[in-house]
Design a protein around this motif. Structure first.
Motif, PDB file in Angstrom:
ATOM      1  N   GLU A   5       0.854  -1.186   0.000  1.00 26.36           N
ATOM      2  CA  GLU A   5       0.000   0.000   0.000  1.00 26.36           C
ATOM      3  C   GLU A   5       0.889   1.235   0.000  1.00 26.36           C
ATOM      4  O   GLU A   5       1.763   1.389   0.855  1.00 26.36           O
ATOM      5  CB  GLU A   5      -0.898   0.007   1.238  1.00 26.36           C
ATOM      6  N   LEU A   6       0.665   2.108  -0.991  1.00 22.41           N
ATOM      7  CA  LEU A   6       1.492   3.297  -1.146  1.00 22.41           C
ATOM      8  C   LEU A   6       0.641   4.548  -1.307  1.00 22.41           C
ATOM      9  O   LEU A   6      -0.384   4.525  -1.998  1.00 22.41           O
ATOM     10  CB  LEU A   6       2.392   3.164  -2.384  1.00 22.41           C
ATOM     11  N   LYS A   7       1.087   5.640  -0.701  1.00 21.56           N
ATOM     12  CA  LYS A   7       0.468   6.943  -0.945  1.00 21.56           C
ATOM     13  C   LYS A   7       0.948   7.423  -2.312  1.00 21.56           C
ATOM     14  O   LYS A   7       2.106   7.214  -2.686  1.00 21.56           O
ATOM     15  CB  LYS A   7       0.930   7.971   0.094  1.00 21.56           C
ATOM     16  N   CYS A   8       0.078   8.082  -3.040  1.00 24.59           N
ATOM     17  CA  CYS A   8       0.438   8.593  -4.356  1.00 24.59           C
ATOM     18  C   CYS A   8      -0.126  10.012  -4.491  1.00 24.59           C
ATOM     19  O   CYS A   8      -1.335  10.208  -4.391  1.00 24.59           O
ATOM     20  CB  CYS A   8      -0.127   7.672  -5.438  1.00 24.59           C
ATOM     21  N   VAL A  15      -1.257  10.658 -13.790  1.00 20.95           N
ATOM     22  CA  VAL A  15      -0.523  10.123 -14.945  1.00 20.95           C
ATOM     23  C   VAL A  15      -0.378   8.601 -14.888  1.00 20.95           C
ATOM     24  O   VAL A  15      -0.194   7.957 -15.921  1.00 20.95           O
ATOM     25  CB  VAL A  15       0.834  10.827 -15.162  1.00 20.95           C
ATOM     26  N   VAL A  16      -0.456   8.023 -13.700  1.00 20.13           N
ATOM     27  CA  VAL A  16      -0.520   6.562 -13.609  1.00 20.13           C
ATOM     28  C   VAL A  16      -1.881   6.114 -14.126  1.00 20.13           C
ATOM     29  O   VAL A  16      -1.989   5.173 -14.921  1.00 20.13           O
ATOM     30  CB  VAL A  16      -0.294   6.058 -12.164  1.00 20.13           C
ATOM     31  N   MET A  17      -2.925   6.822 -13.706  1.00 19.66           N
ATOM     32  CA  MET A  17      -4.286   6.461 -14.097  1.00 19.66           C
ATOM     33  C   MET A  17      -4.493   6.544 -15.612  1.00 19.66           C
ATOM     34  O   MET A  17      -5.120   5.668 -16.199  1.00 19.66           O
ATOM     35  CB  MET A  17      -5.305   7.369 -13.401  1.00 19.66           C
ATOM     36  N   ASP A  18      -3.915   7.573 -16.263  1.00 22.37           N
ATOM     37  CA  ASP A  18      -4.134   7.705 -17.708  1.00 22.37           C
ATOM     38  C   ASP A  18      -3.133   6.894 -18.537  1.00 22.37           C
ATOM     39  O   ASP A  18      -3.176   6.891 -19.757  1.00 22.37           O
ATOM     40  CB  ASP A  18      -4.165   9.170 -18.139  1.00 22.37           C
ATOM     41  N   GLY A  19      -2.208   6.196 -17.861  1.00 24.24           N
ATOM     42  CA  GLY A  19      -1.282   5.310 -18.564  1.00 24.24           C
ATOM     43  C   GLY A  19       0.009   5.964 -19.013  1.00 24.24           C
ATOM     44  O   GLY A  19       0.868   5.303 -19.594  1.00 24.24           O
ATOM     45  N   THR A  20       0.189   7.259 -18.736  1.00 26.67           N
ATOM     46  CA  THR A  20       1.409   7.958 -19.131  1.00 26.67           C
ATOM     47  C   THR A  20       2.602   7.499 -18.301  1.00 26.67           C
ATOM     48  O   THR A  20       3.698   7.309 -18.814  1.00 26.67           O
ATOM     49  CB  THR A  20       1.232   9.478 -18.976  1.00 26.67           C
TER      50      THR A  20
END
Length: 71
Positions: A5-8, A15-20
């Protein structure tokens, strides 16, 4: 296999969510990450100092070891 479990922070979460952003560079002393582990990313709002409620899961598929001894 483990779940980490990591804070982001919001700008990175987006940018993780959109795949970049498909990678993360961390110190080898941070956690004992292994290929096949799952990252449980929780968006952390730095202004409110709380979680936004948005989450993502990502699988560890590669671990860069070239610089591991220098971090």
């Amino acid at each position: 296999m483990s779940i980490h479990e990591l804070k982001c922070w919001p700008e990175y979460f987006a940018v993780v969510m959109d795949g970049t952003k498909t990678f993360e560079f961390r110190s080898k002393y941070d956690r004992d990450f292994q290929i096949g582990d799952t990252l449980y990313l929780r968006e952390w709002d730095v202004k409110t100092k709380g979680y936004s409620g948005r989450i993502l899961y990502a699988d560890v598929s590669y671990i860069l070891t070239v610089f591991a001894d220098h971090v």
